[in-house]
Write an enzyme that holds these catalytic residues in place. Structure first.
Site, mmCIF file in Angstrom:
data_model
loop_
_atom_site.group_PDB
_atom_site.id
_atom_site.type_symbol
_atom_site.label_atom_id
_atom_site.label_comp_id
_atom_site.label_asym_id
_atom_site.label_seq_id
_atom_site.Cartn_x
_atom_site.Cartn_y
_atom_site.Cartn_z
ATOM 1 N N GLY A 202 27.527 17.177 6.033
ATOM 2 C CA GLY A 202 27.097 18.010 7.064
ATOM 3 C C GLY A 202 28.419 18.686 7.546
ATOM 4 O O GLY A 202 28.133 20.270 7.194
ATOM 5 N N GLU B 148 35.444 20.779 4.230
ATOM 6 C CA GLU B 148 37.088 20.451 4.743
ATOM 7 C C GLU B 148 37.435 21.562 3.715
ATOM 8 O O GLU B 148 39.243 22.204 3.400
ATOM 9 C CB GLU B 148 37.400 19.918 5.297
ATOM 10 N N GLU C 137 36.793 18.581 10.408
ATOM 11 C CA GLU C 137 36.867 19.054 8.942
ATOM 12 C C GLU C 137 38.129 20.016 9.436
ATOM 13 O O GLU C 137 38.999 20.477 7.981
ATOM 14 C CB GLU C 137 36.219 20.482 8.899
HETATM 15 ZN ZN LIG Z 1 35.631 14.740 6.213
#
Ligand SMILES: [Zn+2]
Length: 844
Positions: free
Chosen positions: A253, A256, A290
């Site tokens: 998705g 980070e 994130e």
């Molecule tokens: Zn994560």
């Protein structure tokens, strides 16, 4: 058999100078990784994968080395231990695997373009530059990147660029960080920038295939999230900038990377004027997730991958804490209750599931522990339990101490518990270890035994489960004071039921707020009391009642036949959580009916009965000033009416299609998928199919793309299904990142299932070659097991997957998913007659 020592034990880097030269035309990378560090032994190991190593020097002198591909290593012999500077020259292919350094493809006005980006978590930094690619091996990095650059291109990385010389872009030295968080990207990017109250530069970057205003929503959420975290954590954001970048090809998705977070386009850029509210909420929580990691995960990092949960469980809770604070009108915790909670409870009930904390060594197994239902959702529920127990003040105080003690370093789970324990004065570790180290969760049975209110805990299973005698320390959150705060024993007796009931004046309930990770089985006396006072329950309590009954029915502790007659009393709720829970149960009834049968007719009539009044109340199009609940509920009831084949609903959707056929993207995004799917199903033609497929190829709006995919895969025309399957391996139409949704769409279509399943089995090798290096690969098995419910499909599933059970990274998934399908087949066989009789009775 790979030898699994941590390379950090042989060499401890303190600084990297990395030069990478990337040639898109030849799809080649070459570079030099210069690593200063402390050699702990004379024979050291440095990570590499898919590389050709041409030279290794130690302190300027060539040294012997050999590549060891089985262990993703370069083995180097040094003449001494201690301070050493290694210089490693290498080359590597630029691959299309969405891992390492890789191209993303897109078009602007019909012209094909590329963006090069990176994805290094978990173990792909070693595909980009030789390194000690382990989270504990933190160092500072100087990055220098050259590429076949043309005018109009931008390059961004974790840190700001300091200079360009001879076509080489030099970036500022990073803070001390882990290799898996390094990132960079270049291409023709557009951006929107702002600054936080504290002076952090915040930016959103995307390709020029998007309208500029599609970046605005993300920019606002990112800025306010960082401001929220700086306050909540009482710890400044540690870098000069926070860039958010949407990549056209992206497997997960979002990721980070410190200072340069990468996202799937669907989770960053959106049309601010026509995107469904739940999609906006999803994008906001992904961004907040994130950004939570920029501290929790990036500033302080797990020592090894077994503590992955530390990163993910925490970020998964904080995404809701942050969005609830900055956008309180969304009631975002309701989305947690309708999304994460049931996902965790469903998956965690299958015997063989992993615990949140899980031992792992082999790189192939590391990716397999990213079980979203467990490491993310269950882990987040665990931390929600902790938050409820200790309160926000102690949570914030403990976190500040945790960051202060471990910043720019690493930590283990015990370090977090001890920081939270000191801040709260509670033995947090002792309570949480029962949840962290044990797989599964308890069902607490509440019953009146010989007049006494009695609670018993035992592990809850859906399907066969081996009783391992597990017990949990359960925060009970009862509305009766006689119940203890924590249930630590197997059985507890609370006292005389009649006396307790009359003293309290309300039905006995457990897990009020639904924040503890257990379900409740009330005996008939207690359940009837709750149902008789049903109107007193708030939305979360109603959701919880439906959810627990559904799980108990899946676990065969009660029958779905007893749940069916209860559903109509929830049907006119104006609450999103209740409607979500209601239609989740209703959806679970689909497996009990055969396509085209009279039982299916009855089920459609049942859906009509559930949805009719709400369809009248809400209508098809959003109304000015309506509540968020109404916006979010509308798609559920309209979808039910269309499943019911309600003629008015079908005609209304067809009218909307006709009125908007010149600009389908402009249909209200909340209901667009329903209109498109209705058209394909009830008014479908080859022309319509081509029109929608062309729109799919041309649009850059990810929400619209998802709607078109859902509509196209619902066709019942065999020749069109064959056309779809033929596009599965055509990346110009269906990107590998989006293929799973297409596969799921066709597989869940009764008329397409055979073709999709044949494709998966015939082209498994292609799938493995295309997405096999990736943590999403095993989810094709999960998707399949989520749909199959007949004995013949079970036999085929076993025949195909059982021979693959020893594939690294697939073992647990195949074992669990076989059990999941078998359990569902047994359930359908045993209960279909009773369930269908109950449905028939309700619609009589
Ligand atoms: Zn994560």
């Amino acid at each position: 058999m790979a030898e699994l020592t941590h390379f950090y034990e042989t060499f401890q880097p303190s600084h990297y100078d990395i030069f990478i030269d990337i040639n898109r035309a030849t799809k080649q990378i070459k570079g030099t990784s210069t690593i200063t560090g402390d050699a702990k032994t004379q024979s050291i190991a440095i990570h590499q994968k898919y590389m050709t190593i041409s030279a290794v020097k130690a302190d300027g002198v060539a040294v012997p080395f050999k590549t060891d591909d089985a262990n993703e290593a370069i083995r180097i012999d040094l003449s001494k231990t201690g301070d050493t500077t290694l210089a490693i020259d290498y080359s590597a292919p630029l691959t299309d695997s969405m891992m390492g350094i890789y191209p993303s493809y897109y078009e602007v006005n019909g012209e094909k373009k590329q963006i090069i980006g990176t994805q290094f978590e978990t173990t792909a930094a070693r595909q980009a530059f030789p390194s000690v690619d382990e989270p504990e091996a933190k160092a500072t990095f100087d990055l220098a990147i050259k590429f076949d650059e043309h005018a109009g291109e931008t390059i961004i990385s974790n840190m700001p660029e300091v200079k360009t010389e001879n076509g080489v872009h030099y970036f500022d030295t990073t803070v001390r960080m882990s290799t898996y968080l390094i990132a960079f990207a270049f291409g023709e990017l557009q951006s929107k920038l702002t600054t936080t109250k504290s002076g952090v530069k915040v930016g959103v970057f995307a390709t020029k295939a998007h309208q500029a205003n599609e970046l605005d929503f993300a920019l606002d959420i990112a800025k306010r999230s960082i401001e929220f975290y700086e306050d909540f954590y009482q710890t400044p954001y540690p870098l000069p900038h926070s860039w958010q970048l949407a990549l056209p090809d992206f497997s997960a998705g979002a990721m980070e990377n410190w200072g340069l977070v990468t996202y799937r386009e669907a989770y960053l850029v959106l049309d601010p004027d026509n995107t469904a509210l739940d999609m906006k909420q999803r994008v906001a929580t992904v961004i907040a997730h994130e950004l939570a990691h920029q501290w929790f995960g990036d500033l302080v990092t797990m020592k090894w991958w077994d503590d992955l949960w530390l990163n993910e469980s925490f970020a998964n809770m904080m995404e809701y804490v942050a969005i609830d604070a900055i956008q309180p009108d969304w009631h975002i915790w309701e989305a947690f209750q309708t999304g994460e909670a049931p996902m965790a409870l469903q998956r965690d009930a299958t015997d063989g599931v992993q615990s949140v904390h899980v031992q792992v060594e082999d790189p192939a197994e590391i990716d397999a522990i990213f079980d979203s239902a467990i490491v993310y959702a269950k882990g987040a529920r665990m931390l929600v339990m902790v938050r409820a127990l200790i309160g926000d003040d102690a949570l914030r105080k403990g976190l500040k101490a945790y960051f202060d003690a471990h910043k720019f370093g690493n930590a283990k789970g015990a370090d977090l518990w001890s920081a939270l324990g000191q801040a709260s004065g509670m033995d947090v570790g002792a309570i949480m270890n029962s949840w962290l180290e044990q797989p599964g969760y308890p069902v607490v049975s509440a019953s009146v035994v010989a007049g006494k209110l009695t609670l018993t805990q035992e592990q809850f299973f859906i399907g066969d489960g081996k009783d391992a005698g597990r017990q949990w320390q359960i925060p009970l959150n009862s509305n009766y004071e006689a119940a203890p705060e924590l249930l630590t024993d197997k059985v507890v007796t609370l006292g005389d039921y009649d006396a307790l009931r009359s003293a309290s004046g309300e039905p006995f309930r457990l897990n009020v707020g639904n924040n503890s990770h257990f379900i409740v089985k009330y005996d008939d006396t207690l359940l009837q009391d709750i149902l008789a006072n049903f109107t007193e329950l708030n939305a979360i309590a109603q959701l919880q009642l439906l959810q627990d009954l559904r799980l108990l029915a899946d676990g065969r502790q009660i029958s779905y036949a007893s749940v069916v007659p209860l559903l109509p009393r929830f049907a006119d709720s104006t609450s999103t959580p209740v409607n979500t829970a209601l239609y989740t149960v209703a959806h679970n009834l689909l497996k009990f009916v055969q396509p085209g049968s009279s039982e299916e007719q009855n089920l459609r009539a049942f859906y009509d009965k559930l949805s009719a009044q709400q369809v009248t109340r809400l209508g098809w199009l959003p109304r000015a000033g309506e509540s968020n609940d109404d916006q979010l509920t509308r798609p559920y009831v309209l979808s039910a009416a269309l499943y019911a084949k309600n003629p008015k609903a079908i005609a209304a959707a067809h009218d909307l299609f006709t009125q908007n056929s010149a600009n389908l993207a402009a249909l209200s995004a909340d209901i667009r998928v329903l209109v498109l799917r209705n058209e394909v199903k009830n008014y479908g033609s080859a022309d319509l199919f081509e029109k929608l497929l062309t729109a799919y190829r041309q649009t850059s709006d990810a929400s619209y793309k998802a709607d078109l995919s859902a509509a196209l895969t619902s066709t019942s025309d065999a020749s069109l299904i064959a056309k779809i399957i033929a596009k599965f391996e055509d990346a110009e139409t269906i990107k590998p990142q989006d293929l799973r949704a297409w596969y799921r769409g066709v597989l869940s279509n009764d008329d397409g299932q055979q073709a999709a399943w044949d494709w998966l089995r015939d082209d498994w090798q292609w799938l493995e070659d295309t997405v096999g290096g990736d943590m999403e690969f095993s989810t094709y098995i999960t998707v399949t097991s989520g749909i199959f419910h007949t004995a013949s499909r079970l036999a085929e599933f076993k025949a195909f997957f059982e021979p693959k059970v020893n594939t690294p990274g697939l073992t647990r998934e195949i074992t669990m998913d076989t059990k999941i399908v078998a359990t569902r087949v047994d359930l359908v066989e045993a209960e279909k007659d009773a369930v269908n009789a109950a449905i028939a009775e309700t619609v009589k």
